[in-house]
Scaffold this active site. Structure first.
Site, mmCIF file in Angstrom:
data_model
loop_
_atom_site.group_PDB
_atom_site.id
_atom_site.type_symbol
_atom_site.label_atom_id
_atom_site.label_comp_id
_atom_site.label_asym_id
_atom_site.label_seq_id
_atom_site.Cartn_x
_atom_site.Cartn_y
_atom_site.Cartn_z
ATOM 1 N N VAL A 271 42.092 49.743 35.131
ATOM 2 C CA VAL A 271 42.533 48.607 34.313
ATOM 3 C C VAL A 271 43.309 47.585 35.148
ATOM 4 O O VAL A 271 44.103 46.818 34.627
ATOM 5 C CB VAL A 271 43.387 49.074 33.110
ATOM 6 C CG1 VAL A 271 42.548 49.877 32.134
ATOM 7 C CG2 VAL A 271 44.591 49.890 33.580
ATOM 8 N N HIS A 446 10.925 31.838 55.875
ATOM 9 C CA HIS A 446 10.060 32.475 54.877
ATOM 10 C C HIS A 446 9.473 33.741 55.472
ATOM 11 O O HIS A 446 9.128 33.746 56.644
ATOM 12 C CB HIS A 446 8.932 31.510 54.497
ATOM 13 C CG HIS A 446 7.978 32.080 53.502
ATOM 14 N ND1 HIS A 446 8.310 32.250 52.171
ATOM 15 C CD2 HIS A 446 6.711 32.540 53.648
ATOM 16 C CE1 HIS A 446 7.268 32.777 51.542
ATOM 17 N NE2 HIS A 446 6.290 32.972 52.412
HETATM 18 P P1 NAI Z 1 40.002 44.402 37.028
HETATM 19 O O1 NAI Z 1 41.132 43.477 36.801
HETATM 20 O O2 NAI Z 1 38.797 43.935 37.764
HETATM 21 O O3 NAI Z 1 39.465 44.939 35.611
HETATM 22 C C1 NAI Z 1 40.285 45.611 34.695
HETATM 23 C C2 NAI Z 1 39.636 45.580 33.330
HETATM 24 O O4 NAI Z 1 40.310 46.505 32.496
HETATM 25 C C3 NAI Z 1 39.731 44.224 32.651
HETATM 26 O O5 NAI Z 1 38.439 43.825 32.273
HETATM 27 C C4 NAI Z 1 40.632 44.497 31.438
HETATM 28 O O6 NAI Z 1 40.273 43.742 30.305
HETATM 29 C C5 NAI Z 1 40.398 45.978 31.183
HETATM 30 N N1 NAI Z 1 41.492 46.675 30.473
HETATM 31 C C6 NAI Z 1 42.819 46.513 30.631
HETATM 32 N N2 NAI Z 1 43.504 47.366 29.819
HETATM 33 C C7 NAI Z 1 42.577 48.100 29.143
HETATM 34 C C8 NAI Z 1 42.637 49.156 28.172
HETATM 35 N N3 NAI Z 1 43.793 49.635 27.736
HETATM 36 N N4 NAI Z 1 41.488 49.685 27.684
HETATM 37 C C9 NAI Z 1 40.295 49.196 28.130
HETATM 38 N N5 NAI Z 1 40.174 48.187 29.044
HETATM 39 C C10 NAI Z 1 41.300 47.661 29.558
HETATM 40 O O7 NAI Z 1 40.657 45.694 37.697
HETATM 41 P P2 NAI Z 1 40.050 46.869 38.571
HETATM 42 O O8 NAI Z 1 38.621 47.107 38.237
HETATM 43 O O9 NAI Z 1 41.013 47.984 38.435
HETATM 44 O O10 NAI Z 1 40.119 46.283 40.038
HETATM 45 C C11 NAI Z 1 41.354 45.855 40.601
HETATM 46 C C12 NAI Z 1 41.124 44.805 41.660
HETATM 47 O O11 NAI Z 1 40.549 45.395 42.809
HETATM 48 C C13 NAI Z 1 40.146 43.726 41.246
HETATM 49 O O12 NAI Z 1 40.793 42.686 40.547
HETATM 50 C C14 NAI Z 1 39.614 43.254 42.556
HETATM 51 O O13 NAI Z 1 40.435 42.213 43.016
HETATM 52 C C15 NAI Z 1 39.742 44.450 43.486
HETATM 53 N N6 NAI Z 1 38.437 45.038 43.781
HETATM 54 C C16 NAI Z 1 37.489 44.308 44.433
HETATM 55 C C17 NAI Z 1 36.249 44.838 44.702
HETATM 56 C C18 NAI Z 1 35.234 43.993 45.393
HETATM 57 O O14 NAI Z 1 35.588 43.003 46.013
HETATM 58 N N7 NAI Z 1 33.957 44.317 45.307
HETATM 59 C C19 NAI Z 1 35.891 46.183 44.307
HETATM 60 C C20 NAI Z 1 36.941 46.865 43.627
HETATM 61 C C21 NAI Z 1 38.159 46.300 43.396
#
Ligand code: NAI
Length: 484
Positions: A271, A446
């Site tokens: 989250v 291409h």
């Molecule tokens: P996130 O901020 O991407 O997503 C968290 C989600 O949890 C949101 O959609 C929110 O609405 C939901 N949420 C919050 N409380 C909740 C609840 N009680 N019940 C259900 N849903 C709830 O956070 P995440 O996935 O933990 O990632 C953290 C950070 O790590 C990201 O913001 C990103 O910056 C970074 N990250 C980047 C990656 C990449 O560049 N490919 C891969 C993984 C992480």
């Protein structure tokens, strides 16, 4: 007598180790302190191991579903050996972290193992199993990152309630997984576990997956594919509590106005993440934090204390490794006396789902909010690209948004094969202030997936070759039909 360094970096993730290498390259006497493993979350328990698992799961599903169509036969059953998958994943991690260790050594950086705590703005202690040492430095760069957020009732124990770290270390596939949070991490891990055979249900509190961080048309493509894989998605769903009976878990959630219970063997809690700014005695030395706990920094990533800098997750959004590395180089150069400031127009972002989503620049609503009322928008589907067809990965499209008058590219959003590798062209275009014509008139080789970038720019200009475009409207919104 304590060592006195020109630069002491705290944290050896993609922000910190890069800052240390660049500082040393610039002739500064540099140390880096790390309490866990070189490479930080990204290399050890984040970006790199997750990409290993994601590529293995992709390979697996292609062997199951695409290989027979291509006439490739496997004798016997294709199956998943999680223990071997873990062994291979760990070898990937070790190769990368070993590389960081060699780079630090080769550049003459002093690596100190242990946990740092500021005594004053010029001195800190490092505690490790072998004792406590004092380190003095003229400049400090704080790059200690972030950690997962927990919600009431769900404490991460890496047994029942997993963070990304626990999920990436699973040596057995859970039969059923409930993912709480449909953001970056939940979707990346949920997708690869679903592909390997786990039954996945996602609880997302908001009204959409990846709400606000990705183009909604791109998200729709991914959502369709997740559903095709059998993943159940609950939107407006807030996890409230769970109970354990024997080994079985049961999650209670508020879904819209109803209460629902979902059975699971493991729960993945994703989250969001919070900065590690409650550590290091930052408050004790008077370092300024904002209301969300991020260290306040200026365009040179300087804090309120003139010799202390902060980079990466702890210095604010977006929490992305490549932003941290960029800041690491920047701060080293600032300390070395160069005239540098953070002025990136875009931090490209990739979400490694299926198909991948990648973006650079603004979303459509952000373009309008920033005063670009009239937009030209071009879309080009991978289904009309020869390379995509020949690799059997035709889901998705490239969408380019430009200002209707100047044709300056404002945003590029890709959902499709290798979106992660295609987006850098868009980031360069945006940094250079490129116009649609620059992308359309650049000869793209291409047959490559990259041609979709050129054709999406042509589509925005109203004349893509491999789709039928009509009618053309001045303010964008070109109607496209795939001609594949
Ligand atoms: P996130 O901020 O991407 O997503 C968290 C989600 O949890 C949101 O959609 C929110 O609405 C939901 N949420 C919050 N409380 C909740 C609840 N009680 N019940 C259900 N849903 C709830 O956070 P995440 O996935 O933990 O990632 C953290 C950070 O790590 C990201 O913001 C990103 O910056 C970074 N990250 C980047 C990656 C990449 O560049 N490919 C891969 C993984 C992480």
């Amino acid at each position: 007598m304590a060592d006195v360094f020109d630069v002491c970096v705290i944290g050896a993730g993609p922000g910190g180790y890069v800052a240390a290498i660049r500082s040393s390259q610039l002739g500064l006497k540099t140390a880096v302190i790390e309490r866990e493993s070189l490479g930080g979350v990204c290399l050890n328990v984040g970006c790199i191991p997750s990409k290993a698992m994601i590529s293995a799961s992709h390979f697996y599903t292609r062997m199951l579903h695409d290989a027979p169509t291509m006439g490739l036969k496997v004798k016997g059953e294709v199956s998943v050996d999680m223990k071997q998958l873990q062994t291979w994943k760990q070898s990937v991690v070790e190769r990368m972290t070993g590389g960081v260790s060699q780079l630090l050594k080769g550049n003459g950086v002093t690596v100190i193992s242990g946990e740092a705590n500021f005594k004053t703005a010029k001195e800190l202690t490092v505690n490790s199993k072998s004792g406590t040492q004092t380190v003095q430095a003229k400049n400090f760069i704080i790059a200690t990152g972030s950690r997962p957020i927990e919600i009431p009732g769900f404490k991460i124990d890496e047994t029942d309630i997993l963070s990304s770290t626990g999920a990436l270390a699973l040596s057995e596939l859970p039969k059923r997984l409930v993912v709480i949070g449909g953001g970056y991490i939940g979707l990346e891990i949920g997708t690869f576990l679903a592909k390997l055979g786990t039954e996945v249900e996602i609880l997302e509190a908001g009204g959409a997956l990846l709400g606000g961080v990705a183009d909604s048309d791109c998200v729709q493509v991914v959502e369709r594919k997740l559903k095709k894989m059998g993943v159940k998605i609950h939107l407006n769903a807030k996890a409230q509590s769970f109970k354990k009976t024997g080994k079985a878990l049961e999650v209670t959630a508020q879904v819209g106005s109803e209460s629902a219970t979902i059975k699971a063997d493991k729960i993945l809690l994703t989250v969001g993440r919070r900065p590690n700014s409650d550590q290091l005695n930052l408050k004790g030395i008077g370092l300024g934090l904002d209301e969300r706990g991020f260290i306040k920094v200026n365009a040179q990533r300087k804090t309120n204390l003139p010799n202390i800098f902060a980079i990466g997750d702890i210095a604010g959004q977006p929490m992305l490794a490549h932003k941290a590395s960029h800041e690491g180089v920047l701060v080293a150069e600032v300390i070395a006396g160069q005239n540098r400031a953070y002025d990136a127009k875009t931090v490209p972002a990739v979400i490694f789902v299926d198909p991948e989503i990648a973006s650079a620049g603004w979303l459509e609503n952000e373009c309008r909010a920033k005063g670009h009322q009239e937009l030209k928008i071009g879309r080009f589907p991978f289904a009309a690209n020869g390379r995509a067809v020949s690799v059997m990965e035709t889901d998705g499209f490239v969408k380019i948004i430009a200002d209707a008058k100047t044709h300056i590219v404002l945003g590029v959003h890709i959902v499709g094969p290798e979106a992660s590798n295609l987006i850098s062209e868009a980031a360069l275009a945006i940094e250079m202030g490129a116009r649609l014509e620059d992308m359309a008139l650049t000869i793209h080789p291409h047959p490559t997936l990259g041609e979709t970038m050129m054709e999406a720019a042509e589509a925005a200009l109203g004349h893509a070759i491999h789709v039928i475009q009509r009618p053309l409207s001045k303010a964008g919104g070109n109607t496209l039909r795939a001609n594949a």
